[in-house]
Write a protein that holds these residues in place. Sequence first.
Motif, PDB file in Angstrom:
ATOM      1  N   GLY A  84       0.578  -1.135   0.033  1.00 43.06           N
ATOM      2  CA  GLY A  84       0.002   0.034  -0.022  1.00 43.06           C
ATOM      3  C   GLY A  84       0.908   1.368  -0.028  1.00 43.06           C
ATOM      4  N   MET A  85       0.228   2.536  -0.418  1.00 48.68           N
ATOM      5  CA  MET A  85       0.892   3.643  -0.604  1.00 48.68           C
ATOM      6  C   MET A  85       0.187   4.543   0.493  1.00 48.68           C
ATOM      7  N   MET A  86       0.858   5.395   1.307  1.00 48.39           N
ATOM      8  CA  MET A  86       0.293   6.308   2.251  1.00 48.39           C
ATOM      9  C   MET A  86      -0.362   7.515   1.557  1.00 48.39           C
ATOM     10  N   PHE A  87      -1.255   7.540   0.670  1.00 50.77           N
ATOM     11  CA  PHE A  87      -1.869   8.512   0.076  1.00 50.77           C
ATOM     12  C   PHE A  87      -3.071   8.897   1.116  1.00 50.77           C
ATOM     13  N   ASN A  88      -3.091   9.320   2.204  1.00 51.57           N
ATOM     14  CA  ASN A  88      -4.172   9.416   3.077  1.00 51.57           C
ATOM     15  C   ASN A  88      -5.098  10.699   2.731  1.00 51.57           C
ATOM     16  N   GLN A  89      -4.720  11.682   1.440  1.00 53.23           N
ATOM     17  CA  GLN A  89      -5.694  12.429   1.294  1.00 53.23           C
ATOM     18  C   GLN A  89      -6.937  12.126   0.546  1.00 53.23           C
ATOM     19  N   ARG A  90      -6.709  10.621   0.219  1.00 53.50           N
ATOM     20  CA  ARG A  90      -7.671   9.936  -0.501  1.00 53.50           C
ATOM     21  C   ARG A  90      -8.866   9.665   0.196  1.00 53.50           C
ATOM     22  N   THR A  91      -8.781   9.752   1.563  1.00 55.32           N
ATOM     23  CA  THR A  91      -9.581   9.664   2.495  1.00 55.32           C
ATOM     24  C   THR A  91     -10.753  10.657   2.801  1.00 55.32           C
ATOM     25  N   ASN A  92     -10.256  11.925   2.285  1.00 53.71           N
ATOM     26  CA  ASN A  92     -10.885  13.068   2.490  1.00 53.71           C
ATOM     27  C   ASN A  92     -12.281  12.897   1.731  1.00 53.71           C
ATOM     28  N   PRO A  93     -13.384  13.100   2.176  1.00 53.69           N
ATOM     29  CA  PRO A  93     -14.594  12.837   1.554  1.00 53.69           C
ATOM     30  C   PRO A  93     -14.981  13.809   0.445  1.00 53.69           C
ATOM     31  N   VAL A  94     -14.344  15.116   0.415  1.00 54.63           N
ATOM     32  CA  VAL A  94     -14.380  15.967  -0.601  1.00 54.63           C
ATOM     33  C   VAL A  94     -13.593  15.629  -1.753  1.00 54.63           C
ATOM     34  N   TYR A  95     -12.614  15.227  -1.694  1.00 55.01           N
ATOM     35  CA  TYR A  95     -11.655  14.544  -2.878  1.00 55.01           C
ATOM     36  C   TYR A  95     -12.258  13.370  -3.382  1.00 55.01           C
ATOM     37  N   ARG A  96     -13.055  12.502  -2.499  1.00 54.93           N
ATOM     38  CA  ARG A  96     -13.568  11.394  -3.033  1.00 54.93           C
ATOM     39  C   ARG A  96     -14.713  11.835  -3.706  1.00 54.93           C
ATOM     40  N   LYS A  97     -15.540  12.595  -3.429  1.00 52.75           N
ATOM     41  CA  LYS A  97     -16.793  13.330  -4.114  1.00 52.75           C
ATOM     42  C   LYS A  97     -16.300  13.524  -5.501  1.00 52.75           C
ATOM     43  N   MET A  98     -15.077  14.446  -5.519  1.00 52.97           N
ATOM     44  CA  MET A  98     -14.675  14.960  -6.931  1.00 52.97           C
ATOM     45  C   MET A  98     -14.326  13.968  -7.865  1.00 52.97           C
ATOM     46  N   HIS A  99     -13.519  12.744  -7.305  1.00 52.41           N
ATOM     47  CA  HIS A  99     -13.376  11.511  -8.153  1.00 52.41           C
ATOM     48  C   HIS A  99     -14.681  10.951  -8.646  1.00 52.41           C
ATOM     49  N   GLU A 100     -15.593  10.740  -7.649  1.00 52.31           N
ATOM     50  CA  GLU A 100     -16.855  10.196  -8.109  1.00 52.31           C
ATOM     51  C   GLU A 100     -17.619  10.895  -9.340  1.00 52.31           C
ATOM     52  N   LEU A 101     -17.776  12.152  -9.060  1.00 50.44           N
ATOM     53  CA  LEU A 101     -18.423  13.082 -10.168  1.00 50.44           C
ATOM     54  C   LEU A 101     -17.735  13.148 -11.416  1.00 50.44           C
ATOM     55  N   VAL A 102     -16.414  13.142 -11.380  1.00 53.79           N
ATOM     56  CA  VAL A 102     -15.642  13.404 -12.638  1.00 53.79           C
ATOM     57  C   VAL A 102     -15.790  11.911 -13.189  1.00 53.79           C
ATOM     58  N   HIS A 103     -15.385  10.838 -12.428  1.00 51.12           N
ATOM     59  CA  HIS A 103     -15.342   9.559 -13.239  1.00 51.12           C
ATOM     60  C   HIS A 103     -16.698   8.982 -13.654  1.00 51.12           C
ATOM     61  N   SER A 104     -17.863   9.507 -12.934  1.00 52.48           N
ATOM     62  CA  SER A 104     -18.901   9.011 -13.512  1.00 52.48           C
ATOM     63  C   SER A 104     -19.475   9.376 -14.767  1.00 52.48           C
ATOM     64  N   GLY A 105     -18.869  10.355 -15.281  1.00 56.19           N
ATOM     65  CA  GLY A 105     -19.228  11.057 -16.538  1.00 56.19           C
ATOM     66  C   GLY A 105     -20.326  11.855 -16.780  1.00 56.19           C
ATOM     67  N   GLU A 106     -20.896  12.278 -15.303  1.00 53.80           N
ATOM     68  CA  GLU A 106     -22.412  12.963 -15.337  1.00 53.80           C
ATOM     69  C   GLU A 106     -22.020  14.507 -15.737  1.00 53.80           C
ATOM     70  N   LEU A 107     -20.890  14.821 -15.470  1.00 53.02           N
ATOM     71  CA  LEU A 107     -20.488  15.990 -16.147  1.00 53.02           C
ATOM     72  C   LEU A 107     -19.614  16.527 -17.309  1.00 53.02           C
ATOM     73  N   GLY A 108     -19.700  15.422 -18.065  1.00 57.48           N
ATOM     74  CA  GLY A 108     -19.058  15.396 -19.278  1.00 57.48           C
ATOM     75  C   GLY A 108     -17.445  15.333 -19.178  1.00 57.48           C
ATOM     76  N   ALA A 109     -16.726  15.623 -20.229  1.00 60.50           N
ATOM     77  CA  ALA A 109     -15.352  15.281 -20.295  1.00 60.50           C
ATOM     78  C   ALA A 109     -14.659  16.657 -19.639  1.00 60.50           C
ATOM     79  N   ILE A 110     -13.498  16.502 -19.012  1.00 62.30           N
ATOM     80  CA  ILE A 110     -12.736  17.679 -18.511  1.00 62.30           C
ATOM     81  C   ILE A 110     -12.199  18.410 -19.632  1.00 62.30           C
ATOM     82  N   LYS A 111     -12.337  19.697 -19.281  1.00 60.66           N
ATOM     83  CA  LYS A 111     -11.767  20.825 -20.280  1.00 60.66           C
ATOM     84  C   LYS A 111     -10.711  21.570 -19.714  1.00 60.66           C
TER      85      LYS A 111
END
Length: 375
Positions: free
Chosen positions: A123-150
Amino acid sequence: MSSMRLGIIGMGNMGTDHAKKLIGGAVPEIVLTAVADKDEKRLEAARAYLPDAVAMYGGPEALMNSGLCDAVIVATPHYDHPTIAIQAFERGLHVMVEKPAGVYTKQVREMNEKAQESDVVFGMMFNQRTNPVYRKMHELVHSGELGAIKRVNWIITDWYRSQAYYDSGSWRATWAGEGGGVLINQCPHNIDLLQWICGMPSKVRAFCHNGKWHNIEVEDDVTAYLEFPNGATGVFITTTADLPGTNRFEITLELGKLICENDKLTLHKLSQNEREFCFETKEGFARPSVEVSVVETFGDNSQHMGVLSAFAKAVLHGSPLVAGGEEGIHSLTLSNAMHLSSWLEQTVELPIDEEAYLAELNKRAAASKFKTVEA
Protein backbone atom coordinates in the motif's frame (compact mmCIF):
# COMPACT_ATOMS: atom_id res chain seq x y z
CA MET A 1 -5.00 -13.86 12.33
CA SER A 2 -7.25 -11.53 14.30
CA SER A 3 -4.63 -8.77 14.34
CA MET A 4 -1.62 -7.69 12.30
CA ARG A 5 1.83 -7.25 13.90
CA LEU A 6 3.39 -4.06 12.55
CA GLY A 7 6.89 -2.62 12.57
CA ILE A 8 7.73 1.02 11.82
CA ILE A 9 10.98 1.69 9.97
CA GLY A 10 12.00 5.31 10.48
CA MET A 11 11.08 7.17 13.67
CA GLY A 12 11.10 10.71 12.37
CA ASN A 13 8.02 12.94 12.41
CA MET A 14 5.68 10.54 10.60
CA GLY A 15 6.97 7.34 12.19
CA THR A 16 6.64 8.86 15.64
CA ASP A 17 3.12 10.10 14.93
CA HIS A 18 2.05 6.67 13.68
CA ALA A 19 3.57 4.95 16.71
CA LYS A 20 1.85 7.18 19.25
CA LYS A 21 -1.54 6.75 17.60
CA LEU A 22 -1.22 2.99 17.19
CA ILE A 23 -0.24 2.33 20.82
CA GLY A 24 -3.25 4.45 21.74
CA GLY A 25 -5.52 1.98 19.95
CA ALA A 26 -6.33 4.08 16.88
CA VAL A 27 -6.43 0.93 14.72
CA PRO A 28 -7.65 -2.06 16.77
CA GLU A 29 -6.52 -4.56 14.12
CA ILE A 30 -2.87 -3.43 14.43
CA VAL A 31 -0.42 -4.34 17.19
CA LEU A 32 2.79 -2.30 17.12
CA THR A 33 5.56 -4.79 17.84
CA ALA A 34 8.79 -3.12 16.72
CA VAL A 35 10.38 0.13 15.54
CA ALA A 36 13.71 0.84 13.87
CA ASP A 37 15.88 3.89 13.26
CA LYS A 38 19.57 4.39 12.59
CA ASP A 39 19.56 7.41 14.90
CA GLU A 40 19.99 6.24 18.50
CA LYS A 41 18.62 9.58 19.78
CA ARG A 42 15.30 8.90 18.07
CA LEU A 43 15.13 5.45 19.63
CA GLU A 44 15.88 6.93 23.04
CA ALA A 45 13.05 9.41 22.56
CA ALA A 46 10.71 6.58 21.57
CA ARG A 47 11.57 4.60 24.71
CA ALA A 48 9.96 7.36 26.75
CA TYR A 49 6.47 6.57 25.44
CA LEU A 50 6.52 3.13 23.84
CA PRO A 51 5.54 0.07 25.90
CA ASP A 52 8.35 -2.29 26.88
CA ALA A 53 6.83 -4.94 24.63
CA VAL A 54 7.74 -2.90 21.52
CA ALA A 55 11.19 -4.00 20.34
CA MET A 56 13.69 -1.46 19.07
CA TYR A 57 16.30 -1.93 16.38
CA GLY A 58 19.12 0.17 14.97
CA GLY A 59 18.33 -0.64 11.35
CA PRO A 60 15.61 -1.97 9.03
CA GLU A 61 17.22 -5.37 8.38
CA ALA A 62 17.29 -6.30 12.07
CA LEU A 63 13.63 -5.41 12.45
CA MET A 64 12.62 -7.34 9.34
CA ASN A 65 14.64 -10.40 10.40
CA SER A 66 13.23 -10.40 13.94
CA GLY A 67 10.16 -12.47 13.17
CA LEU A 68 8.10 -10.00 15.23
CA CYS A 69 6.30 -8.37 12.30
CA ASP A 70 3.78 -9.37 9.66
CA ALA A 71 4.03 -5.96 7.99
CA VAL A 72 6.09 -2.77 8.01
CA ILE A 73 5.63 0.93 7.39
CA VAL A 74 8.55 2.52 5.53
CA ALA A 75 8.86 6.08 6.86
CA THR A 76 12.49 6.83 6.05
CA PRO A 77 14.04 9.50 3.78
CA HIS A 78 12.70 9.27 0.23
CA TYR A 79 15.63 7.64 -1.54
CA ASP A 80 15.40 4.62 0.80
CA HIS A 81 11.72 3.83 0.28
CA PRO A 82 12.05 1.41 -2.67
CA THR A 83 15.19 -0.28 -1.30
CA ILE A 84 13.65 -1.06 2.07
CA ALA A 85 10.31 -2.05 0.53
CA ILE A 86 12.06 -4.57 -1.73
CA GLN A 87 13.94 -6.02 1.26
CA ALA A 88 10.60 -6.45 3.02
CA PHE A 89 9.01 -8.12 -0.03
CA GLU A 90 11.89 -10.59 -0.12
CA ARG A 91 11.07 -11.58 3.45
CA GLY A 92 7.37 -12.01 2.73
CA LEU A 93 6.37 -8.95 4.74
CA HIS A 94 3.42 -6.76 3.79
CA VAL A 95 4.45 -3.15 3.13
CA MET A 96 3.00 0.33 3.51
CA VAL A 97 5.22 3.07 2.03
CA GLU A 98 5.00 6.70 3.09
CA LYS A 99 4.82 9.26 0.28
CA PRO A 100 6.52 9.70 -2.08
CA ALA A 101 7.02 6.22 -3.53
CA GLY A 102 10.65 7.14 -4.19
CA VAL A 103 12.68 9.86 -5.84
CA TYR A 104 12.84 8.63 -9.44
CA THR A 105 10.52 6.34 -11.38
CA LYS A 106 13.17 3.81 -12.40
CA GLN A 107 13.67 2.68 -8.79
CA VAL A 108 9.91 2.74 -8.13
CA ARG A 109 9.22 0.63 -11.22
CA GLU A 110 11.59 -2.00 -9.82
CA MET A 111 9.80 -1.81 -6.45
CA ASN A 112 6.44 -2.40 -8.15
CA GLU A 113 7.78 -5.39 -10.07
CA LYS A 114 9.22 -6.96 -6.91
CA ALA A 115 5.91 -6.40 -5.11
CA GLN A 116 4.02 -8.28 -7.82
CA GLU A 117 6.49 -11.17 -7.66
CA SER A 118 6.22 -11.44 -3.87
CA ASP A 119 2.40 -11.60 -3.67
CA VAL A 120 2.18 -9.52 -0.49
CA VAL A 121 -0.14 -6.61 0.32
CA PHE A 122 1.50 -3.39 -0.83
CA GLY A 123 0.00 0.00 0.00
CA MET A 124 0.88 3.67 -0.43
CA MET A 125 0.19 6.29 2.24
CA PHE A 126 -1.99 8.56 0.12
CA ASN A 127 -4.07 9.61 3.11
CA GLN A 128 -5.71 12.54 1.32
CA ARG A 129 -7.73 10.01 -0.67
CA THR A 130 -9.73 9.47 2.53
CA ASN A 131 -10.97 13.07 2.42
CA PRO A 132 -14.70 12.99 1.53
CA VAL A 133 -14.36 16.12 -0.63
CA TYR A 134 -11.72 14.59 -2.88
CA ARG A 135 -13.54 11.27 -2.96
CA LYS A 136 -16.67 13.09 -4.16
CA MET A 137 -14.70 14.93 -6.84
CA HIS A 138 -13.33 11.60 -8.02
CA GLU A 139 -16.84 10.14 -8.11
CA LEU A 140 -18.35 13.05 -10.04
CA VAL A 141 -15.57 13.22 -12.62
CA HIS A 142 -15.32 9.47 -13.19
CA SER A 143 -19.08 8.96 -13.39
CA GLY A 144 -19.15 11.03 -16.58
CA GLU A 145 -22.26 12.92 -15.47
CA LEU A 146 -20.49 16.25 -15.97
CA GLY A 147 -18.98 15.33 -19.32
CA ALA A 148 -15.33 15.46 -20.31
CA ILE A 149 -12.72 17.59 -18.55
CA LYS A 150 -11.79 20.82 -20.34
CA ARG A 151 -9.55 22.58 -17.86
CA VAL A 152 -7.81 21.88 -14.54
CA ASN A 153 -6.34 24.52 -12.24
CA TRP A 154 -4.81 23.88 -8.82
CA ILE A 155 -3.24 26.70 -6.85
CA ILE A 156 -1.76 24.98 -3.80
CA THR A 157 0.41 27.58 -2.08
CA ASP A 158 -0.49 26.99 1.57
CA TRP A 159 2.60 24.81 2.18
CA TYR A 160 4.45 27.62 3.96
CA ARG A 161 7.81 26.63 5.46
CA SER A 162 10.37 28.83 7.24
CA GLN A 163 14.13 28.62 6.86
CA ALA A 164 14.23 26.92 10.27
CA TYR A 165 12.20 24.04 8.84
CA TYR A 166 14.75 23.48 6.08
CA ASP A 167 17.63 23.75 8.55
CA SER A 168 16.09 21.15 10.88
CA GLY A 169 17.41 18.03 9.16
CA SER A 170 20.60 16.95 7.44
CA TRP A 171 18.81 15.62 4.36
CA ARG A 172 16.19 18.31 3.91
CA ALA A 173 16.15 20.47 0.77
CA THR A 174 19.17 18.80 -0.87
CA TRP A 175 19.31 16.90 -4.15
CA ALA A 176 21.44 14.15 -2.61
CA GLY A 177 19.41 13.81 0.56
CA GLU A 178 15.82 14.49 -0.50
CA GLY A 179 15.82 14.44 -4.28
CA GLY A 180 13.79 17.60 -4.66
CA GLY A 181 11.84 20.27 -2.82
CA VAL A 182 8.16 21.19 -2.71
CA LEU A 183 7.26 18.72 -5.48
CA ILE A 184 8.79 15.69 -3.78
CA ASN A 185 8.16 16.60 -0.14
CA GLN A 186 5.02 18.71 0.29
CA CYS A 187 3.03 18.07 -2.90
CA PRO A 188 2.99 14.30 -3.55
CA HIS A 189 -0.52 14.15 -2.10
CA ASN A 190 -1.79 16.96 -4.33
CA ILE A 191 -0.14 15.55 -7.43
CA ASP A 192 -1.58 12.13 -6.62
CA LEU A 193 -5.06 13.60 -6.22
CA LEU A 194 -4.74 15.54 -9.46
CA GLN A 195 -3.93 12.41 -11.48
CA TRP A 196 -6.34 10.20 -9.48
CA ILE A 197 -9.24 12.54 -10.18
CA CYS A 198 -8.33 13.97 -13.60
CA GLY A 199 -6.06 11.32 -15.11
CA MET A 200 -2.46 11.64 -16.25
CA PRO A 201 -1.48 14.45 -18.60
CA SER A 202 0.34 13.63 -21.81
CA LYS A 203 2.62 16.70 -21.88
CA VAL A 204 4.19 18.95 -19.23
CA ARG A 205 6.01 22.28 -19.39
CA ALA A 206 7.19 23.41 -15.99
CA PHE A 207 9.20 26.19 -14.40
CA CYS A 208 10.84 25.13 -11.13
CA HIS A 209 12.71 27.84 -9.23
CA ASN A 210 15.42 26.51 -6.92
CA GLY A 211 16.03 28.39 -3.68
CA LYS A 212 13.99 31.37 -4.83
CA TRP A 213 12.64 32.19 -1.37
CA HIS A 214 14.87 30.13 0.96
CA ASN A 215 18.54 29.27 1.32
CA ILE A 216 18.11 25.81 -0.23
CA GLU A 217 19.32 24.06 -3.39
CA VAL A 218 16.00 22.54 -4.48
CA GLU A 219 12.75 24.03 -5.81
CA ASP A 220 10.48 26.11 -3.57
CA ASP A 221 8.35 27.72 -6.31
CA VAL A 222 6.75 25.87 -9.26
CA THR A 223 4.39 26.70 -12.10
CA ALA A 224 3.51 23.84 -14.47
CA TYR A 225 1.37 23.75 -17.61
CA LEU A 226 -0.30 20.41 -18.40
CA GLU A 227 -1.91 18.99 -21.52
CA PHE A 228 -4.19 15.97 -21.30
CA PRO A 229 -4.82 13.30 -23.96
CA ASN A 230 -8.33 14.65 -24.75
CA GLY A 231 -7.03 18.19 -25.34
CA ALA A 232 -7.84 19.53 -21.88
CA THR A 233 -5.25 21.81 -20.31
CA GLY A 234 -4.22 22.52 -16.76
CA VAL A 235 -2.03 24.64 -14.52
CA PHE A 236 -0.44 23.50 -11.25
CA ILE A 237 1.09 26.19 -9.03
CA THR A 238 2.81 25.58 -5.73
CA THR A 239 5.34 27.13 -3.34
CA THR A 240 6.49 27.01 0.28
CA ALA A 241 6.85 30.80 0.52
CA ASP A 242 3.37 32.35 0.11
CA LEU A 243 1.80 33.69 3.29
CA PRO A 244 -1.12 33.58 3.41
CA GLY A 245 -1.36 30.79 0.88
CA THR A 246 -4.20 29.48 -1.27
CA ASN A 247 -5.61 26.01 -1.84
CA ARG A 248 -8.09 26.14 -4.71
CA PHE A 249 -8.69 23.17 -7.01
CA GLU A 250 -10.91 23.83 -10.04
CA ILE A 251 -12.05 21.35 -12.67
CA THR A 252 -14.03 22.72 -15.62
CA LEU A 253 -16.04 20.11 -17.51
CA GLU A 254 -18.52 20.17 -20.38
CA LEU A 255 -21.50 20.39 -18.03
CA GLY A 256 -20.11 22.65 -15.34
CA LYS A 257 -17.33 23.37 -12.90
CA LEU A 258 -16.19 21.88 -9.60
CA ILE A 259 -14.41 24.14 -7.11
CA CYS A 260 -12.73 22.73 -4.02
CA GLU A 261 -11.69 25.42 -1.55
CA ASN A 262 -11.81 25.84 2.24
CA ASP A 263 -12.88 22.18 2.69
CA LYS A 264 -16.01 22.85 0.63
CA LEU A 265 -16.96 21.48 -2.78
CA THR A 266 -19.08 23.74 -4.99
CA LEU A 267 -20.71 22.66 -8.24
CA HIS A 268 -21.66 25.11 -10.99
CA LYS A 269 -23.99 22.91 -13.08
CA LEU A 270 -24.94 23.97 -16.63
CA SER A 271 -28.41 23.28 -17.98
CA GLN A 272 -26.86 22.03 -21.23
CA ASN A 273 -23.54 20.58 -22.33
CA GLU A 274 -21.38 23.57 -23.32
CA ARG A 275 -20.04 21.79 -26.42
CA GLU A 276 -23.58 21.25 -27.69
CA PHE A 277 -24.80 24.70 -26.68
CA CYS A 278 -21.84 26.42 -28.36
CA PHE A 279 -22.84 25.16 -31.82
CA GLU A 280 -26.64 25.03 -31.41
CA THR A 281 -27.39 28.51 -30.10
CA LYS A 282 -28.15 31.26 -32.63
CA GLU A 283 -27.26 34.04 -30.18
CA GLY A 284 -23.68 35.27 -29.99
CA PHE A 285 -23.75 36.22 -26.30
CA ALA A 286 -26.15 33.55 -25.04
CA ARG A 287 -25.27 31.25 -22.16
CA PRO A 288 -27.02 28.22 -20.69
CA SER A 289 -28.40 28.68 -17.20
CA VAL A 290 -26.21 27.71 -14.25
CA GLU A 291 -27.27 26.18 -10.94
CA VAL A 292 -24.77 26.69 -8.10
CA SER A 293 -24.81 24.33 -5.13
CA VAL A 294 -22.58 23.09 -2.34
CA VAL A 295 -22.07 19.37 -2.87
CA GLU A 296 -22.86 17.23 0.14
CA THR A 297 -20.10 14.82 1.08
CA PHE A 298 -20.22 11.81 3.36
CA GLY A 299 -17.80 9.72 5.38
CA ASP A 300 -15.01 10.21 7.86
CA ASN A 301 -11.83 12.02 6.91
CA SER A 302 -9.80 9.25 8.56
CA GLN A 303 -6.43 10.22 7.03
CA HIS A 304 -3.36 8.14 8.03
CA MET A 305 -5.14 5.86 10.46
CA GLY A 306 -7.85 5.20 7.89
CA VAL A 307 -5.18 4.14 5.40
CA LEU A 308 -3.58 1.87 8.01
CA SER A 309 -6.94 0.40 9.01
CA ALA A 310 -7.65 -0.49 5.39
CA PHE A 311 -4.12 -1.91 5.12
CA ALA A 312 -4.70 -4.19 8.11
CA LYS A 313 -8.07 -5.33 6.75
CA ALA A 314 -6.45 -6.05 3.39
CA VAL A 315 -3.86 -8.25 5.10
CA LEU A 316 -6.34 -9.95 7.41
CA HIS A 317 -9.41 -10.23 5.21
CA GLY A 318 -8.47 -9.30 1.64
CA SER A 319 -10.39 -6.00 1.74
CA PRO A 320 -9.52 -3.11 -0.64
CA LEU A 321 -6.71 -0.68 0.10
CA VAL A 322 -7.16 3.09 0.04
CA ALA A 323 -4.30 3.23 -2.49
CA GLY A 324 -2.33 0.34 -3.91
CA GLY A 325 1.43 0.67 -3.64
CA GLU A 326 1.88 0.39 -7.39
CA GLU A 327 -0.10 3.63 -7.82
CA GLY A 328 2.70 5.68 -6.29
CA ILE A 329 4.57 5.74 -9.58
CA HIS A 330 1.89 7.91 -11.25
CA SER A 331 2.33 11.03 -9.12
CA LEU A 332 6.10 10.52 -9.10
CA THR A 333 6.08 10.36 -12.90
CA LEU A 334 4.31 13.69 -12.95
CA SER A 335 6.68 15.39 -10.51
CA ASN A 336 9.68 13.90 -12.34
CA ALA A 337 8.22 15.32 -15.56
CA MET A 338 7.98 18.78 -13.99
CA HIS A 339 11.59 18.63 -12.84
CA LEU A 340 12.86 17.32 -16.19
CA SER A 341 10.92 19.91 -18.17
CA SER A 342 12.37 22.71 -16.07
CA TRP A 343 15.91 21.33 -16.22
CA LEU A 344 15.80 20.90 -20.01
CA GLU A 345 13.76 24.09 -20.52
CA GLN A 346 11.35 22.31 -22.82
CA THR A 347 8.04 20.47 -22.96
CA VAL A 348 8.33 16.78 -22.08
CA GLU A 349 5.96 14.01 -23.06
CA LEU A 350 4.75 11.28 -20.73
CA PRO A 351 5.93 8.65 -20.10
CA ILE A 352 9.20 10.46 -19.50
CA ASP A 353 12.66 9.27 -20.49
CA GLU A 354 13.62 7.66 -17.16
CA GLU A 355 17.32 7.44 -18.01
CA ALA A 356 17.44 11.12 -18.98
CA TYR A 357 15.74 12.08 -15.73
CA LEU A 358 18.11 9.99 -13.62
CA ALA A 359 21.15 11.42 -15.41
CA GLU A 360 19.99 14.98 -14.72
CA LEU A 361 19.16 14.15 -11.10
CA ASN A 362 22.56 12.55 -10.57
CA LYS A 363 24.28 15.68 -11.87
CA ARG A 364 22.54 17.70 -9.20
CA ALA A 365 23.07 15.12 -6.47
CA ALA A 366 26.82 15.04 -7.27
CA ALA A 367 27.02 18.81 -6.72
CA SER A 368 24.70 18.74 -3.71
CA LYS A 369 25.66 20.41 -0.46
CA PHE A 370 24.34 17.56 1.64
CA LYS A 371 24.43 18.90 5.17
CA THR A 372 26.20 16.97 7.92
CA VAL A 373 24.07 15.65 10.74
CA GLU A 374 23.76 18.12 13.58
CA ALA A 375 25.34 17.24 16.88
